[in-house]
Design a protein around this motif. Structure first.
Motif, short mmCIF file in Angstrom:
data_model
loop_
_atom_site.label_atom_id
_atom_site.label_comp_id
_atom_site.label_asym_id
_atom_site.label_seq_id
_atom_site.Cartn_x
_atom_site.Cartn_y
_atom_site.Cartn_z
N TYR A 1 -20.89 -27.31 23.16
CA TYR A 1 -21.71 -28.48 23.49
C TYR A 1 -20.83 -29.72 23.39
O TYR A 1 -19.83 -29.74 22.68
N THR A 2 -21.27 -30.77 24.10
CA THR A 2 -20.47 -32.00 24.10
C THR A 2 -21.37 -33.23 24.13
O THR A 2 -22.52 -33.15 24.56
N PHE A 3 -20.79 -34.34 23.69
CA PHE A 3 -21.49 -35.63 23.79
C PHE A 3 -21.11 -36.35 25.08
O PHE A 3 -21.63 -37.43 25.36
N SER B 1 -20.08 -19.52 26.21
CA SER B 1 -21.21 -20.14 26.90
C SER B 1 -20.99 -21.65 26.92
O SER B 1 -21.15 -22.33 25.91
N ASP B 2 -20.59 -22.14 28.09
CA ASP B 2 -20.18 -23.53 28.23
C ASP B 2 -21.40 -24.34 28.67
O ASP B 2 -21.88 -24.18 29.79
N GLU B 3 -21.91 -25.20 27.76
CA GLU B 3 -23.20 -25.83 28.02
C GLU B 3 -23.16 -27.36 27.98
O GLU B 3 -24.04 -27.99 27.39
N PRO B 4 -22.17 -27.98 28.64
CA PRO B 4 -22.10 -29.45 28.57
C PRO B 4 -23.29 -30.16 29.21
O PRO B 4 -23.56 -31.31 28.88
N TYR B 5 -23.99 -29.48 30.11
CA TYR B 5 -25.07 -30.16 30.87
C TYR B 5 -26.45 -29.74 30.36
O TYR B 5 -27.43 -29.72 31.12
N CYS B 6 -26.51 -29.40 29.07
CA CYS B 6 -27.73 -28.81 28.50
C CYS B 6 -28.96 -29.71 28.62
O CYS B 6 -30.08 -29.22 28.58
C1 PLP Z 1 -18.20 -26.97 32.74
C2 PLP Z 1 -17.51 -27.99 31.90
N1 PLP Z 1 -16.93 -27.61 30.75
C3 PLP Z 1 -16.31 -28.50 29.97
C4 PLP Z 1 -16.23 -29.83 30.31
C5 PLP Z 1 -15.47 -30.75 29.41
O1 PLP Z 1 -16.25 -31.66 28.75
P1 PLP Z 1 -15.72 -32.46 27.50
O2 PLP Z 1 -15.62 -33.89 27.90
O3 PLP Z 1 -16.76 -32.28 26.47
O4 PLP Z 1 -14.43 -31.89 27.05
C6 PLP Z 1 -16.81 -30.27 31.49
C7 PLP Z 1 -16.67 -31.68 31.91
O5 PLP Z 1 -16.75 -32.03 33.07
C8 PLP Z 1 -17.47 -29.32 32.31
O6 PLP Z 1 -18.02 -29.67 33.47
#
Ligand code: PLP
Length: 420
Positions: free
Chosen positions: A234-236, A204-209
Motif C-alpha cells: 500500500y502507498t500514500f 499484491s500491489d494495491e496502490p489504487y485501493c
Molecule cells: C502498480 C504500481 N505499483 C507501484 C507504484 C509505485 O508507487 P509508490 O509511489 O508508492 O512507490 C505505482 C505508481 O505509479 C503503481 O502504479
C-alpha cells in the motif's frame, strides 16, 4: 573505462519518468505541455498529514528510527487495513518503506531464487521485471485482455502452476495500472483456491485501493488462509496525494515482515520518522479529505474517458478503477503507420511547436500494451479538456507525422495490428 554490471546494463527503467524528464525539458524551453504521462496527483497532500509532518520536524523527530517502522505507525496501518479492506492483522504484520515500489525488490529478495517462475499479468507495471532480474528469476507473462475488461483469468494461474518448472510467485495488481481493470472477489477467490496449500507467494500491489469506480476494492491477502501467501503493498502516493513524501507499507506474515526489516536494515536503514508521523495523521484524520479527492478523481477520469472515446480511431473501456485511461489506438496506429509509443512522443514533441500532450505508449508496460496509450489525470480539468481538444487536430497533421517518423524511424509501425 568504467565496467557496469549486466544487471545495470540491461535495466529497463520506468518510461513515465523518462517522458516526464522530456516534458519538463520542453517546458523549460517554453513549450506548453499538458502532462498526462505520470501517475501523480494534481491535488495537495491532505491537511492533517501536512500539519503533522511540520510538527514532527519542529519536534526534531528527524533522527533514525526502527527499520520496520515506528510502532505507532504500524499499529495505525494495521487498524486501517482491517477496517478498510477486511484484513485481520496487527502491528506485527506491518513493515514501512518509501512507497509501494521498494516492496517489489524486497519481495523478490525475500522469496526468489535464480530460475524461479513468477507469473505477471501483462501489460504490467514496468519495474516488476527489473526487480525479478535482481534475483535472476523468470517472468512468465500472460495477457490481460480488453475483452475481459482487463481482469486476471484464474485459468492462466492454474496453467502456470501446473506447467511451469518452478512456479514460485504471482504478481497481482488491482486496481490495475495501466488498464484500469479490477479483479473481482470471485477472481481472487478462484486464484486463492489455487494457491492455498502450495509454497507460492503473491505480491499484491494495491496502490489504487481507494480508486475503485465500479464494485469495491478486494485484497487477496484478506481472504481466509491467504495472509500466509501474501505481501500486500500500500502507498500514500495515490490515496493521499503524498507521492513526494515517499511512504508506503506492506502487510505480510510476521516472519516475512522481519525478513523485509533486515533487507531494509541493509539498504535504506529506515523510513524517515517525521514522514511516518505525517502518514499516520493521514490515516487517522484525513479520511474525509481523501474521499472528497477520490470523487474529484472519479469525475476527472470519467471526463477524460468520455473525451477520448469521441476521438475517431480510439476505443475506450471505461476504467473500473485507477486514474488512468487506456484507449485502444490500434486503428489509429494502422492508419498513421506509427507505433503507439511513437504516437505518444509525436503528441508531445512534433505535433505542434507551442503545445504538446505527454502520455505513454502501452508498450511502456510490456509488449501486451502495444497499440494502446495511457493517459493519467495528473492535471486540472481545464488542462485535460485542452489536451483532449488538441488530439484530433494533432492526428490530422499527417505532414508532421511523416516528419516525426523520418526523424525517429524506430517508431514506424512495421506490421499493422490485427483488428477484430
Ligand atoms: C502498480 C504500481 N505499483 C507501484 C507504484 C509505485 O508507487 P509508490 O509511489 O508508492 O512507490 C505505482 C505508481 O505509479 C503503481 O502504479
Amino acid at each position: 573505462m568504467v565496467r557496469l554490471s549486466s544487471l545495470v546494463r540491461n535495466l529497463k527503467a520506468e518510461t513515465a519518468f523518462t517522458v516526464l524528464a522530456l516534458a519538463r525539458t520542453l517546458k523549460a524551453q517554453g513549450k506548453d505541455v499538458v502532462e498526462l504521462e505520470i501517475g501523480d496527483s494534481p491535488f495537495p497532500s491532505p491537511p492533517h498529514a501536512k500539519a503533522a509532518g511540520i510538527q514532527a520536524i519542529e519536534e526534531n523527530r528527524t533522527g533514525y528510527g526502527p527499520s520496520l517502522g515506528l510502532a505507532e505507525f504500524r499499529a495505525s496501518a494495521a487498524n486501517f487495513v482491517n477496517v478498510e479492506f477486511g484484513h485481520n492483522v496487527t502491528a506485527e504484520n506491518i513493515v514501512v518503506a518509501s512507497g509501494a515500489k521498494p516492496f517489489e525488490q524486497y519481495f523478490a529478495e525475500a522469496f526468489l531464487e535464480p530460475g524461479d517462475g513468477v507469473l505477471l499479468f501483462s501489460p504490467h507495471f514496468p519495474t516488476y521485471i527489473p526487480n525479478l532480474e535482481r534475483r535472476g528469476a523468470r517472468a512468465v507473462l500472460v495477457p490481460l485482455r480488453v475483452e475481459d475488461d482487463f481482469r486476471p483469468r484464474p485459468a492462466d494461474v492454474a496453467r502456470f502452476l501446473e506447467s511451469d518448472a518452478k512456479p514460485r510467485a504471482i504478481f497481482l495488481n488491482s486496481p490495475h495500472n495501466p488498464t484500469g481493470g479490477i479483479a473481482t472477489r470471485d477472481d481472487l477467490e478462484a486464484i486463492a483456491s489455487l494457491v492455498r496449500g502450495t509454497d507460492v507467494m503473491v505480491f499484491s500491489d494495491e496502490p489504487y485501493c481507494h480508486m475503485v469506480w465500479r464494485g469495491r476494492h478486494e485484497s487477496i491477502g484478506a481472504l481466509p488462509g491467504m495472509l500466509d501467501h501474501t505481501v500486500a503493498a500500500y502507498t500514500f502516493s495515490k490515496s493521499y496525494s503524498m507521492s513526494g513524501w515517499r511512504i508506503g507499507f506492506a502487510v505480510a506474515p510476521p516472519e516475512v515482515v522481519q525478513a523485509i526489516g533486515n533487507l531494509i536494515n541493509t539498504t535504506a536503514s529506515c523510513s524517515p520518522p517525521f514522514v511516518q508521523w505525517a502518514a499516520r495523521a493521514a490515516l487517522e484524520q484525513d479520511a474525509a479529505s481523501r474521499d472528497e479527492t477520490m470523487q474529484l478523481f472519479r469525475h476527472k477520469v470519467e471526463r477524460l474517458a468520455a473525451g477520448l472515446a469521441k476521438i475517431d480511431g480510439m476505443r475506450v473501456v471505461p476504467p473500473a478503477g485507477t486514474f488512468y485511461v487506456f484507449p485502444d489506438v490500434r486503428p489509429l496506429c494502422n492508419r498513421l503507420g506509427i507505433s503507439s509509443h511513437g504516437l505518444a512522443l509525436y503528441l508531445l514533441e512534433d505535433a505542434d511547436d507551442k503545445f504538446g500532450v505527454a502520455c505513454l505508449g502501452g508498450e511502456s508496460f510490456g509488449a501486451a500494451g502495444r497499440g494502446f496509450l495511457r493517459f493519467s489525470c495528473a492535471e486540472t480539468d481545464e488542462r485535460i479538456d485542452q489536451a483532449v481538444a488538441f488530439l484530433p487536430e494533432a492526428l490530422s497533421r499527417t505532414d508532421r507525422i511523416a516528419q516525426f517518423l523520418k526523424r525517429r524511424p524506430e517508431f514506424v509501425l512495421e506490421t499493422p495490428f490485427e483488428l477484430r
